[in-house]
Enzyme design. Structure first.
Site, mmCIF file in Angstrom:
data_model
loop_
_atom_site.group_PDB
_atom_site.id
_atom_site.type_symbol
_atom_site.label_atom_id
_atom_site.label_comp_id
_atom_site.label_asym_id
_atom_site.label_seq_id
_atom_site.Cartn_x
_atom_site.Cartn_y
_atom_site.Cartn_z
ATOM 1 N N PRO A 118 0.860 -1.167 -0.020
ATOM 2 C CA PRO A 118 0.015 -0.064 0.003
ATOM 3 C C PRO A 118 0.789 1.192 -0.030
ATOM 4 O O PRO A 118 0.210 2.182 -0.189
ATOM 5 C CB PRO A 118 -0.948 -0.311 1.267
ATOM 6 N N HIS A 150 -4.467 12.712 3.913
ATOM 7 C CA HIS A 150 -4.239 12.469 2.637
ATOM 8 C C HIS A 150 -5.085 13.621 1.929
ATOM 9 O O HIS A 150 -5.946 14.257 2.462
ATOM 10 C CB HIS A 150 -4.654 11.130 2.161
ATOM 11 N N LYS A 154 -8.430 11.602 -2.471
ATOM 12 C CA LYS A 154 -8.008 10.239 -2.149
ATOM 13 C C LYS A 154 -9.559 9.681 -1.973
ATOM 14 O O LYS A 154 -10.426 10.004 -1.250
ATOM 15 C CB LYS A 154 -7.209 9.712 -0.979
#
Length: 263
Positions: A118, A150, A154
């Site tokens: 990831p 983030h 996202k």
């Protein structure tokens, strides 16, 4: 110098375009193809390689190579199926796959070399080794929690990296993952259980990626933070993985831990 042929999926996106740029600068890599959705092929950057949207067709033109995919779960699963049929190694940076999709990737990895993580950052890989040792050394008096931040674009939450870090801590403490990870707290949830790891999500702006592990103890708090300032960090890791996975045998899913010899 021998070169590794690579094909980049989603090559007009934020990550894909960075992969294309850096691959063209690396003498150890040969960019043979860029791919995008059919409605986005015209957005592909200029590069002296095959352009297209159909991986089967592109492979027949460009020839075999390591396929790099940082797209969406549904697209990644289809890429994996085609990579298997052409016996092409695969590097996956996509997050947010469900259990069924995860099982399919594992099946594909039994037949072709697959590298899947990831987070392609070397720093995160070291953190995955450090946090379990920290959790064990601190003992039960310290409550572990995780927070990730983030950019606002996202799509999955929490991040795959945050889940991986939390899973590493849970394993170190011998806590069942399905019982210990708390991805959301709302309402009258009661006192914090002893065996719980909260994973919290923040979204906003253009944050590339930030992960903080907390250990809350009596009279003190330990924080370990990793901040990514550029997607180039992840792209360089993925390209390094492409070179490495091209020389590995199928049979299991490989990760940064394997490549860096941290296991």
């Amino acid at each position: 110098m021998s070169q590794t042929n690579i094909l980049v999926m989603g090559a007009s996106g934020r990550m894909g375009s960075m992969l294309v740029k850096l691959a063209e600068q690396d003498p150890g890599l040969n960019l043979v193809a860029m791919l995008e959705r059919q409605d986005c092929v015209s957005n592909l950057p200029d590069a002296d390689c095959v352009h297209g949207f159909d991986l089967d067709h592109v492979l027949s033109q460009a020839g075999p190579g390591v396929i790099i995919d940082f797209t969406q779960p549904e697209a990644t699963v289809e890429t994996a199926r085609i990579a298997r049929s052409h016996q092409c190694p695969l590097v996956i940076g996509t997050t947010g796959l469900n259990k069924e999709q995860d099982i399919l990737i594992q099946d594909v990895a039994s037949q072709i070399p697959v590298f899947w993580t990831p987070n392609m950052s070397i720093g995160i890989s070291v953190l995955l080794e450090l946090l379990p040792k920290l959790a064990q050394a601190l003992g039960p008096a310290y409550d572990p929690e995780l927070m990730e931040i983030h950019h606002r674009m996202k799509k999955d939450a929490p991040s795959g990296t945050a889940l991986k870090l939390a899973q590493a801590v849970a394993k170190a403490k011998d806590w069942p993952e399905e019982d210990s990870l708390r991805l959301c707290r709302e309402g009258m949830v009661g006192e914090r259980p002893d065996r719980e790891i909260g994973v919290q999500t923040l979204r906003g702006g253009d944050v590339v990626g930030e992960h903080t592990a907390y250990f809350f103890g009596p009279g003190e708090r330990i924080e370990v933070t990793h901040k990514a300032s550029s997607r180039e960090t992840f792209a360089q890791g993925a390209l390094r993985a492409a070179k490495w996975i091209s020389e590995q045998a199928p049979g299991r899913i490989y990760s940064m831990t394997d490549m860096l010899g941290l296991d």
